[in-house]
Design an enzyme around this catalytic site. Structure first.
Site, PDB file in Angstrom:
ATOM      1  CG  ASP A 212      41.236  49.339  37.803  1.00  9.79           C
ATOM      2  OD1 ASP A 212      41.940  49.140  39.419  1.00  9.79           O
ATOM      3  OD2 ASP A 212      40.631  48.238  37.465  1.00  9.79           O
ATOM      4  CD  GLU A 273      45.713  47.490  40.244  1.00  4.85           C
ATOM      5  OE1 GLU A 273      45.263  47.064  41.638  1.00  4.85           O
ATOM      6  OE2 GLU A 273      44.775  47.524  39.404  1.00  4.85           O
TER       7      GLU A 273
HETATM    8  C1  GLC Z   1      42.114  47.602  41.229  1.00  8.71           C
HETATM    9  C2  GLC Z   1      41.361  48.452  41.951  1.00  8.71           C
HETATM   10  C3  GLC Z   1      40.598  47.732  42.910  1.00  8.71           C
HETATM   11  C4  GLC Z   1      39.370  47.333  42.106  1.00  8.71           C
HETATM   12  C5  GLC Z   1      39.994  46.455  41.120  1.00  8.71           C
HETATM   13  C6  GLC Z   1      38.907  45.959  39.932  1.00  8.71           C
HETATM   14  O1  GLC Z   1      42.847  46.339  41.687  1.00  8.71           O
HETATM   15  O2  GLC Z   1      42.712  48.966  42.802  1.00  8.71           O
HETATM   16  O3  GLC Z   1      40.163  48.754  43.845  1.00  8.71           O
HETATM   17  O4  GLC Z   1      38.610  46.565  43.007  1.00  8.71           O
HETATM   18  O5  GLC Z   1      41.031  46.714  40.330  1.00  8.71           O
HETATM   19  O6  GLC Z   1      38.818  46.986  39.129  1.00  8.71           O
END
Ligand code: GLC
Length: 550
Positions: A212, A273
């Site tokens: 994340d 991500e």
């Molecule tokens: C990422 C996740 C999202 C979350 C954010 C903060 O973007 O996909 O759902 O709110 O991180 O952790």
């Protein structure tokens, strides 16, 4: 409900290069204990369905203990399971049952921030300024004579300032909600703790992690102002040398994580991500760092042949330079479902902090979603399926305001509804809510639309022309057809507004995004089409076809 032979596992160490990975938003997948919230028991009871669908792996969104201030992306204990989802024992059973069905299991690690209820943060608050406990997070004195101004001008991704003041006067940084304090990755204890967390889950047999906010963990220690006058964006795509996105220091962390993953006999994998400029992505995916990253460029791309071609080219060639495979994704738990997006005049994505409720033509969106799925599955690399897209689900845009859960709703002063519309619990069976989601019939944590009776897994299964059957067939071909299993990819000439490419063994994929029907390439016959050809055998607008040489 579904009888099918287990899919065969892929024993090879490179499985992740071509895998189809199904995203399980656990809170909304299936409820096994009847409280209206999805859980591990529900997921275990539906594993056969995932094997039937034909995916290679599942990625489970955070399932750890959490106050759920941000749907579980606010973790209070990284080595346990949220009681609403089950127990660690159930998690172990799930991992072994998934493996028996040939499904690998990827978890979600949240290293940028913890929950404000995490023991470390509670200790940091109690220990006071200058303490080693505070050094695990990003605490600073405020500006101005009495320190009443935040330390800098950064904006939080969900709206509002990125600093919150504590009762003793110091401020702490949170790039997201105040309940999500950012960790200090310059602190060796933080590094050691996350390495230990990775090992904890790898030792339980977990096959990998989605990381994340992988682009946000390291900050410029000077915490300089950004000088922004407008609301900040989530990504670092447009900025160079940004103080909290895409910093050089990240790569050392990922190198040490890769060494841990590679120390297991059956190597474990990472998917990042990372919202960074496409030209920066290869930096993360060098052979000694992460394996793959989500292709948000593809997800965000409007359905325009020229733009898609550019994104596809850039994705494949950019990553090939470092030996990494491309990935493809159309939807996830943060974005408007693509059936809804593709039915709009602008088929790209709207920013997270904007109101995304825009008129849509659902029938058109569905037709295009079918074509986009066929395109995605025909491309070389690995592909992600967000739970429910295989059922053709659309974004639920009329959840009553008092039921909205996404922190964005509160943080934007009730101006942006946020992401709940793509997180509505799945419909499985029957004609009325909760459509088999909950064993007890309890109302799900977000209400489902009445017309989801047409979208249940059961209804999809019974209809040979359904989205589910298209996904199943495409996934099976992707896994077994010699033309699709390799990495061959070559563009061929095609009419304006269309895409045509060749994979191995002369297998072609044609996508018509123009306003007119186009002829199929000569000497080829359809293997799978996303919608019917017209009466003259032409490929209609918003339709894709896989073709084989006659
Ligand atoms: C990422 C996740 C999202 C979350 C954010 C903060 O973007 O996909 O759902 O709110 O991180 O952790």
């Amino acid at each position: 409900m579904i009888n099918s032979a287990p899919t065969s596992p892929r024993p090879d160490a490179d499985w992740w290069r071509t895998a189809a990975i199904y995203q399980v938003y656990i809170r909304s997948f299936a409820d096994g204990d009847g409280d209206g919230t999805g859980d591990i028991a529900g997921l275990r009871s539906r594993l056969q369905y995932l094997a039937y669908l034909g995916v290679d792996a599942i990625w489970i969104n955070p399932w750890y203990p959490s106050p759920l201030a941000d749907g579980g992306y606010d973790v209070s204990d990284y080595r346990d399971i949220h009681p609403a989802y089950g127990t660690l024992d159930e998690a172990k059973q799930l991992i072994s049952e998934a493996h028996e069905l040939g499904l690998r299991v990827i978890l979600d690690i949240v290293p940028n921030h913890t929950s404000d209820q995490h023991a470390w943060f509670q200790k940091a608050l109690a220990a006071g300024p200058g303490s080693p406990e505070r050094d695990r997070f990003v605490f600073r004195d405020g500006k101005g004579e009495d320190g009443s101004q935040p330390p800098n001008d950064w904006h939080a991704a969900f709206g509002g300032p990125t600093w919150t003041r504590t009762p003793d006067g110091q401020w702490y940084l949170h790039l997201f909600a105040p309940e999500q304090p950012d960790l200090n990755w310059d602190n060796p204890e933080v590094r050691a703790e996350f390495e230990s967390i990775l090992r904890f889950w790898f030792d339980l047999g977990v096959d990998g992690f989605r990381i994340d906010v992988a682009h946000g963990m390291v900050k410029d220690p000077a915490l300089p102002d950004l000088g922004l006058t407008e609301f900040s964006v989530l990504t670092g795509e447009d900025q160079q040398d940004h103080p909290h996105w895409d910093r050089e220091g990240l790569h050392d962390i990922f190198r040490s994580w890769r060494a841990i993953a590679d120390s297991y006999p059956d190597p474990r994998v990472f998917v990042a991500e990372a919202h960074v400029r496409p030209s920066r992505m290869p930096e993360y995916l060098r052979p000694d760092q992460l394996h793959t990253a989500f292709n948000f460029d593809f997800l965000k791309c409007p359905l325009d042949a020229g733009k898609l071609r550019e994104v596809i080219d850039r994705s494949i060639t950019g990553l090939a330079a470092v030996g990494a495979p491309a990935t493809w994704v159309l939807s996830n738990h943060d974005e408007t479902r693509h059936v809804t997006r593709y039915g709009r005049a602008d088929t790209g994505v709207q920013a997270l902090f904007r109101d995304r409720t825009i008129p849509t033509d659902r029938a058109l969106g569905t037709r295009r979603a079918r074509a986009a799925a066929l395109l995605m599955f025909a491309l070389p690399g690995s592909a992600y399926v967000y739970q429910g897209e295989e059922l053709g689900l659309y974004e639920v845009e009329d959840i009553p305001e008092e039921l909205l859960q996404d922190p964005i709703w509160e943080r934007t002063g009730h101006t942006v509804r946020g992401r709940d519309g793509c997180r509505v619990p799945l419909p499985w069976t029957g004609d009325t809510p909760p459509f088999g989601f909950s064993t007890s019939g309890a109302p799900p944590w977000l209400p489902q639309p009445e017309d989801w009776k047409e979208y249940t897994a059961e209804a999809n299964q019974a209809d040979p022309t359904s989205m589910l059957q298209l996904y199943r067939t495409a996934l099976r071909l992707r896994r077994t057809h010699p033309g699709l299993t390799g990495e061959v990819f070559r563009w061929l000439d095609s009419p304006e507004g269309t895409l045509l490419f060749e994979r191995g063994e002369g297998l072609l994929c044609a996508v018509n995004l123009s306003a007119r029907p186009v002829p199929l390439p000569a000497g080829h016959s359809p293997l799978l089409v996303s919608g019917p050809l017209d009466k003259d055998g032409l490929l209609p607008p918003d339709t894709a076809a896989l073709l084989y040489r006659d």
